[in-house]
Design a protein around this motif. Sequence first.
Motif, PDB file in Angstrom:
ATOM      1  N   ASP A 259      73.254  24.343  56.277  1.00 60.67           N
ATOM      2  CA  ASP A 259      73.181  24.826  57.659  1.00 60.67           C
ATOM      3  C   ASP A 259      73.726  23.756  58.609  1.00 60.67           C
ATOM      4  OD1 ASP A 259      71.994  26.981  56.539  1.00 60.67           O
ATOM      5  OD2 ASP A 259      69.965  26.578  57.311  1.00 60.67           O
ATOM      6  N   PHE A 260      74.302  24.198  59.713  1.00 58.56           N
ATOM      7  CA  PHE A 260      74.872  23.264  60.684  1.00 58.56           C
ATOM      8  C   PHE A 260      74.208  23.455  62.045  1.00 58.56           C
ATOM      9  CE2 PHE A 260      77.576  27.030  60.743  1.00 58.56           C
ATOM     10  CZ  PHE A 260      77.703  27.302  62.094  1.00 58.56           C
ATOM     11  N   PHE A 261      74.352  22.424  62.890  1.00 58.71           N
ATOM     12  CA  PHE A 261      73.801  22.444  64.248  1.00 58.71           C
ATOM     13  C   PHE A 261      74.952  22.687  65.209  1.00 58.71           C
ATOM     14  CE2 PHE A 261      72.232  20.155  68.131  1.00 58.71           C
ATOM     15  CZ  PHE A 261      71.161  20.998  68.388  1.00 58.71           C
ATOM     16  N   GLY A 262      75.067  23.946  65.680  1.00 62.16           N
ATOM     17  CA  GLY A 262      76.195  24.282  66.532  1.00 62.16           C
ATOM     18  C   GLY A 262      76.020  25.649  67.157  1.00 62.16           C
ATOM     19  N   HIS A 263      77.168  26.285  67.476  1.00 61.90           N
ATOM     20  CA  HIS A 263      77.183  27.611  68.099  1.00 61.90           C
ATOM     21  C   HIS A 263      78.014  28.516  67.204  1.00 61.90           C
ATOM     22  CE1 HIS A 263      77.942  30.799  71.014  1.00 61.90           C
ATOM     23  NE2 HIS A 263      76.991  30.284  71.791  1.00 61.90           N
ATOM     24  N   GLU A 264      77.359  29.540  66.593  1.00 54.79           N
ATOM     25  CA  GLU A 264      78.011  30.354  65.567  1.00 54.79           C
ATOM     26  C   GLU A 264      79.238  31.081  66.100  1.00 54.79           C
ATOM     27  OE1 GLU A 264      76.876  33.767  62.229  1.00 54.79           O
ATOM     28  OE2 GLU A 264      75.357  33.026  63.633  1.00 54.79           O
ATOM     29  N   ASP A 265      79.134  31.707  67.283  1.00 53.57           N
ATOM     30  CA  ASP A 265      80.265  32.470  67.822  1.00 53.57           C
ATOM     31  C   ASP A 265      81.455  31.566  68.105  1.00 53.57           C
ATOM     32  OD1 ASP A 265      78.773  34.742  67.647  1.00 53.57           O
ATOM     33  OD2 ASP A 265      78.151  34.747  69.764  1.00 53.57           O
ATOM     34  N   ARG A 266      81.188  30.351  68.667  1.00 56.73           N
ATOM     35  CA  ARG A 266      82.283  29.432  68.966  1.00 56.73           C
ATOM     36  C   ARG A 266      82.939  28.903  67.686  1.00 56.73           C
ATOM     37  NH1 ARG A 266      84.386  30.150  73.918  1.00 56.73           N
ATOM     38  NH2 ARG A 266      82.794  30.048  75.555  1.00 56.73           N
ATOM     39  N   ILE A 267      82.150  28.654  66.657  1.00 58.83           N
ATOM     40  CA  ILE A 267      82.726  28.189  65.394  1.00 58.83           C
ATOM     41  C   ILE A 267      83.548  29.301  64.762  1.00 58.83           C
ATOM     42  CG2 ILE A 267      82.192  27.337  63.082  1.00 58.83           C
ATOM     43  CD1 ILE A 267      81.765  25.350  65.409  1.00 58.83           C
ATOM     44  N   GLU A 268      83.076  30.550  64.872  1.00 56.35           N
ATOM     45  CA  GLU A 268      83.876  31.673  64.373  1.00 56.35           C
ATOM     46  C   GLU A 268      85.186  31.779  65.138  1.00 56.35           C
ATOM     47  OE1 GLU A 268      83.502  36.494  63.512  1.00 56.35           O
ATOM     48  OE2 GLU A 268      81.798  35.377  64.320  1.00 56.35           O
ATOM     49  N   GLN A 269      85.139  31.480  66.450  1.00 53.61           N
ATOM     50  CA  GLN A 269      86.364  31.502  67.254  1.00 53.61           C
ATOM     51  C   GLN A 269      87.342  30.433  66.787  1.00 53.61           C
ATOM     52  OE1 GLN A 269      85.570  31.063  71.438  1.00 53.61           O
ATOM     53  NE2 GLN A 269      87.687  31.449  72.049  1.00 53.61           N
ATOM     54  N   VAL A 270      86.821  29.262  66.446  1.00 53.42           N
ATOM     55  CA  VAL A 270      87.686  28.189  65.934  1.00 53.42           C
ATOM     56  C   VAL A 270      88.314  28.617  64.613  1.00 53.42           C
ATOM     57  CG1 VAL A 270      87.701  25.834  65.020  1.00 53.42           C
ATOM     58  CG2 VAL A 270      86.439  26.347  67.114  1.00 53.42           C
ATOM     59  N   PHE A 271      87.501  29.184  63.693  1.00 57.82           N
ATOM     60  CA  PHE A 271      88.041  29.657  62.418  1.00 57.82           C
ATOM     61  C   PHE A 271      89.116  30.716  62.642  1.00 57.82           C
ATOM     62  CE2 PHE A 271      84.362  27.976  59.906  1.00 57.82           C
ATOM     63  CZ  PHE A 271      85.115  27.380  58.910  1.00 57.82           C
ATOM     64  N   THR A 272      88.863  31.631  63.581  1.00 56.36           N
ATOM     65  CA  THR A 272      89.831  32.696  63.856  1.00 56.36           C
ATOM     66  C   THR A 272      91.160  32.123  64.309  1.00 56.36           C
ATOM     67  OG1 THR A 272      88.050  34.226  64.459  1.00 56.36           O
ATOM     68  CG2 THR A 272      90.269  34.765  65.228  1.00 56.36           C
ATOM     69  N   ILE A 273      91.113  31.123  65.213  1.00 62.45           N
ATOM     70  CA  ILE A 273      92.343  30.492  65.706  1.00 62.45           C
ATOM     71  C   ILE A 273      93.097  29.824  64.556  1.00 62.45           C
ATOM     72  CG2 ILE A 273      93.238  28.619  67.153  1.00 62.45           C
ATOM     73  CD1 ILE A 273      90.918  29.263  69.109  1.00 62.45           C
ATOM     74  N   LEU A 274      92.371  29.049  63.734  1.00 61.25           N
ATOM     75  CA  LEU A 274      93.032  28.329  62.645  1.00 61.25           C
ATOM     76  C   LEU A 274      93.582  29.279  61.589  1.00 61.25           C
ATOM     77  CD1 LEU A 274      90.546  25.316  62.192  1.00 61.25           C
ATOM     78  CD2 LEU A 274      92.687  25.374  63.472  1.00 61.25           C
ATOM     79  N   LEU A 275      92.831  30.355  61.260  1.00 62.72           N
ATOM     80  CA  LEU A 275      93.309  31.310  60.250  1.00 62.72           C
ATOM     81  C   LEU A 275      94.486  32.127  60.770  1.00 62.72           C
ATOM     82  CD1 LEU A 275      89.878  32.476  58.817  1.00 62.72           C
ATOM     83  CD2 LEU A 275      91.612  31.107  57.632  1.00 62.72           C
ATOM     84  N   ASP A 276      94.419  32.563  62.050  1.00 65.85           N
ATOM     85  CA  ASP A 276      95.581  33.261  62.638  1.00 65.85           C
ATOM     86  C   ASP A 276      96.819  32.389  62.558  1.00 65.85           C
ATOM     87  OD1 ASP A 276      94.366  35.633  63.259  1.00 65.85           O
ATOM     88  OD2 ASP A 276      93.830  35.054  65.314  1.00 65.85           O
ATOM     89  N   ASN A 277      96.660  31.123  62.870  1.00 64.74           N
ATOM     90  CA  ASN A 277      97.766  30.185  62.824  1.00 64.74           C
ATOM     91  C   ASN A 277      98.290  30.028  61.394  1.00 64.74           C
ATOM     92  OD1 ASN A 277      99.213  28.261  64.708  1.00 64.74           O
ATOM     93  ND2 ASN A 277      98.661  26.838  63.065  1.00 64.74           N
TER      94      ASN A 277
END
Length: 448
Positions: free
Chosen positions: A334-352
């Motif tokens: 488990d991580f200490f963060g914000h799930e929606d924002r981390i999903e947004q980061v993954f989305t940007i990197l995967l789209d790229n």
Amino acid sequence: MESYFIENKLSELQPQMEIIADDIGTNGYSSTRLSELGFIIKAYDLHSKEMDAFTDQSSLSRKERKLNLPFTEEDIQQAIKPYVSKILSGGQVAIITNLEVFGGDSILIGQPIRSEGHLIGGLFLIKLVSDYSSAQTGFYFTIILTASLALILTLYIIYRVIRSMINPILDMTSSSEAMARGEYGVRVQETGYGELGDLARSLNILTSQLEQNHQASLKLEQVRRDYVANVTHELRTPLASIRAMSETLCDNMLVDEEGKQRFYHSILHESLSLQRLINDMLELSRLQSGSSAIQKVNTSPAQLMERLSTRFTVLAEDMDIRFTITENAYHMPDFFGHEDRIEQVFTILLDNAFKFTEPEGKVTIDANWNDTCIYLSVTDTGMGIDMEDLPYVFERFYKSDKSHAGPGTGLGLSLAKEILTQLNESISVEATGTGTRFIFTLHRSIKS
């Protein structure tokens, strides 16, 4: 100084006259060479007759002694006449006075002569002050020379002391004038003493800060210009396309329904691109201004990975790309963060990653961790990024194709970096030789 010199001579001669008077009173004569030094020295008895009392003149006849005197006997007696009565009454005279018969100021010393306590005569000495002119000149020369040397030495010391103070001040003045002209590369020597040294160091610190601020200002201005140019470039293409297709439709240049539908879909696509660009710009602006607060909580990654798998597996199949989420990524802590924002980061990197990966290529999500951090990576086997472009991939509107003709807004990676910065995380990029790998961190959950 002349007065001091003459009075000093007077005080030197008076004791000598007392000794000579005592010798005459005791022995009847005395030995002195004062007459040879230009002094007029005479001894008189109580009847004002000259006494033959000097042994150094005994070998000279009275006539010869008179010839050696600068003045006549009558002149001498006339000069001492006002003082004879005082001397013969037992008094003393030691003055500097104007003797008219001698034509100027003179030293006059009168001393009574006593023998066995009885007054037997008087002793007189006369010396023209003008006779000391050569001695005074030497005395003056010595005084002036000494004073001049002392003055030169003092001025030299003052010059050395003042120069050590003036030079730093001149340097600081020159530096200040250079800064006023916008030249911030100048520095002053920090060799001054005390407060001057502190002032020089403070001025150098100020200059360094002004130079840094100036460079930052230039960089900010360049960023602003690039930002405006990039926004203009990104907006120009879809707007020009929408306008051209709209004018074509308005002029009824397309008569077949299939062509019209194709233009309608193109206009919709360009409108969505514009909307995506504007949304990304607004999102990045909110993040950078701090107006978008991100609350961090302990988060389980399982559901996040499932959503990413469901969403991008279909896309990968359509593009004939192999998409893999490793076991480490599925089972990371488990991580200490914000799930929606981390999903947004993954989305940007995967789209790229999907955008630049050719068919039959591969995109992979992997993870590893230590006691404090989780390191997540998105790796592709696409065209890769040139080494000279790596430092700039997170800048706004960066695109690997310099013509900006490729898909995307050029804001995605900047947005991902800003999200992770707000979460106090980091992101980096590296070339793998067969593609590109993005790595970012997540801090592990805080145990309660």
